[in-house]
Design a protein around this motif. Sequence first.
Motif, short mmCIF file in Angstrom:
data_model
loop_
_atom_site.label_atom_id
_atom_site.label_comp_id
_atom_site.label_asym_id
_atom_site.label_seq_id
_atom_site.Cartn_x
_atom_site.Cartn_y
_atom_site.Cartn_z
N HIS A 47 0.84 -1.19 0.00
CA HIS A 47 0.00 0.00 0.00
C HIS A 47 0.88 1.25 0.00
O HIS A 47 1.70 1.43 0.89
N ASN A 48 0.71 2.07 -1.00
CA ASN A 48 1.50 3.29 -1.17
C ASN A 48 0.94 4.37 -0.22
O ASN A 48 -0.22 4.76 -0.32
N LEU A 50 1.24 7.49 -0.19
CA LEU A 50 0.71 8.66 -0.90
C LEU A 50 -0.70 8.40 -1.39
O LEU A 50 -1.59 9.26 -1.27
N ASN A 51 -0.94 7.22 -1.96
CA ASN A 51 -2.30 6.86 -2.39
C ASN A 51 -3.22 6.87 -1.18
O ASN A 51 -4.34 7.39 -1.22
N LEU A 142 8.02 4.23 -4.56
CA LEU A 142 6.86 4.02 -3.71
C LEU A 142 7.36 4.41 -2.32
O LEU A 142 8.11 3.66 -1.68
#
Lengths: 279, 279
Positions: A47-48, A50-51, A142
Motif C-alpha cells: 500500500h502506497n 501517498l495513495n 513508492l
Amino acid sequence: MVISDTHILGKDTPSIVYALRGLAYVEIEVTGPSQDLHSGIYGGAVHNPLNALCAMLAQLQDESGHILVPGFYAKVRPLSDEERAELAKIPFDRQAWLEEAGVASDWGEPEYTLTERVSARPTLDINGIWGGYTQPGAKTVLPSRAAAKVSMRLVPDQKPAEVIELLKQHLLDIAPPTVSLTVRDLNSGEGAIVRRDSDAMQAAFRAYADSFGREPVFVREGGSIPVVATFQQVLGIETILMGFGLPDDRLHAPNEKFHLPNFYRGIETVVRFLEYLGR
Amino acid sequence: MVISDTHILGKDTPSIVYALRGLAYVEIEVTGPSQDLHSGIYGGAVHNPLNALCAMLAQLQDESGHILVPGFYAKVRPLSDEERAELAKIPFDRQAWLEEAGVASDWGEPEYTLTERVSARPTLDINGIWGGYTQPGAKTVLPSRAAAKVSMRLVPDQKPAEVIELLKQHLLDIAPPTVSLTVRDLNSGEGAIVRRDSDAMQAAFRAYADSFGREPVFVREGGSIPVVATFQQVLGIETILMGFGLPDDRLHAPNEKFHLPNFYRGIETVVRFLEYLGR
C-alpha cells in the motif's frame, strides 16, 4: 489590550474586527513500508502511503466545502437572522474581491454568502503536502511515508481540542489497516468575540471615523488570533483589534506588502484613539 | 541484445525475466488562485488546489487497488489459466517478501495472487506530491498550485499513449470548474514479452544453471525497460535480460546496494553465456 494584526475592508473603507475564528492545525503522517521501494517491484502489492493519504484527505470535505468529519458541526452556534442581515450590510465589491484573490469564481458552501463563508463559517484547508519524488522528471518510487498539514478555522462555540479529537477519530476510522497513522496538534487556538459597547471600542470607532473621514463598520474576521481569548479568560480584559492592512496585502504569501498611506492614517488613528480614550 | 537491469528471485534462486510491464508516467498540476493566499481570509471561499488535487487523486483507484479510470482495463489481455498455473510455481517465500518490503501485510487486488499483482497486473502509484507549506511548524497558506507525479505499470496489450489519454479525459471529467488542470506526459514506454525458445535464451538458461548450481525460472518483471520493445519494433531483435540484482537491493531508494557474491557469479554467468552462445 490593543492588537494591530487585522485588516480593514478597503483603503477608504475602515472597519473594526469584533470576532475572530479559532484554529485547529494538525500534521498528518501516513507510514507504509519501512523504506522507500521501487514501484515497479512492489507497486500493486504494497500500500502506497501517498495513495492512502490522498484517499483519506479526500474524505474530510465534499466538493462544495462541507466538512465530513462526524460531529464537526455539532457545536457550531447557528448564525441568527439578525447577524446574517448585519453581515449582508457590509460593503462588498464581488469583482474586486475576485481580482484580489486571483480567481475567476468563488467556491464553497452554496447555502451561505461569500461574506459569511470567509468570516462566520468553519473551514478546512490542506496547507501543505509532501512525499515521494518531487524534483523534475520521473522516478518510480513508492515512498515510505507521506504527510500533510491540515487546518480548520473554527467559529463559536467550537473548541479546538474537541475538534482535533473528532478529526483524529475520523482519520483512525478511515485509515486502511495496511498503513500506520500519526496526527500531531501543531498550533491551535480558540476564537473570540469582543464587546462592542465598551468605552475603549467607542474611542476606537471615533478615531477611525475622524482619521478616514468615514465611520468604520464592525466585521467578523476569518483569521485567528488565539491570544485574544487567552486575555479574556486569564486576564479578564477585552482587546481592541485596530488593524490597518488591506485584503490584497498577500498575507503569508510571496510579495507581501503594506499600503503606505495606511501607515500614516494608522498613526493618526492611534493618536486619536489614545486622546479619546484619555477623555 | 543483452541488458543487465533486472533482478533474480533470491541469492541462490536464479531467474530470467521474459516479460516487462509498460509505463505511463504523468505529472498533474492543479492551479487555483494566481498567488498564494491566507487561508484565514480566503479559506472556504476560494477552492484550495491541494484539497482539489487530493479529491481528484482519490478518484483514480479504490481502496483495494482497482483503477477507476474508465476504459483502463479494456485492453488488458486476461491472464490464461496456464499462465496463472506457471506463475504459481515460482518459488515464493511470503514472510521473506514482507520483510524485504518492510511491511506487516501486503495489499492490492484480492482476486489476484501477490506474484500476479507485482508482475502481471497493471498498477497505479502516486510517486510524488507537493504543494503549500512543508517546513516544520504551522503556516496557514492556501497555495496557488499543487502537483503530483502519477505512474501506471501496464501489461499486454495496453498502450501507454492510449492509457494517458484515458487518464487525461478522466481527470478533465472530474476536475472541478473552480481550478485549472494540466497533465504532462513525463516518461512512458511499452511493455514487452521476449521469446523463450531462442538459442540465445537457451545459452543464458544454461549459463545461469551452471553458475548458480540451480536451473533458473522464467518470471515476469513488474518494472519497465521500454527500450526492449523499441529493439523489437525498430531493429527486429530480441533482448536477453541477464540481471543479477536482488529484490531487497532498495532500487531507487536510499541505501541502494548490490550483493557482492552476485557480482562474481554474474561475471561467471556472462562468461559461460558467451561461450555457450559461441558454440
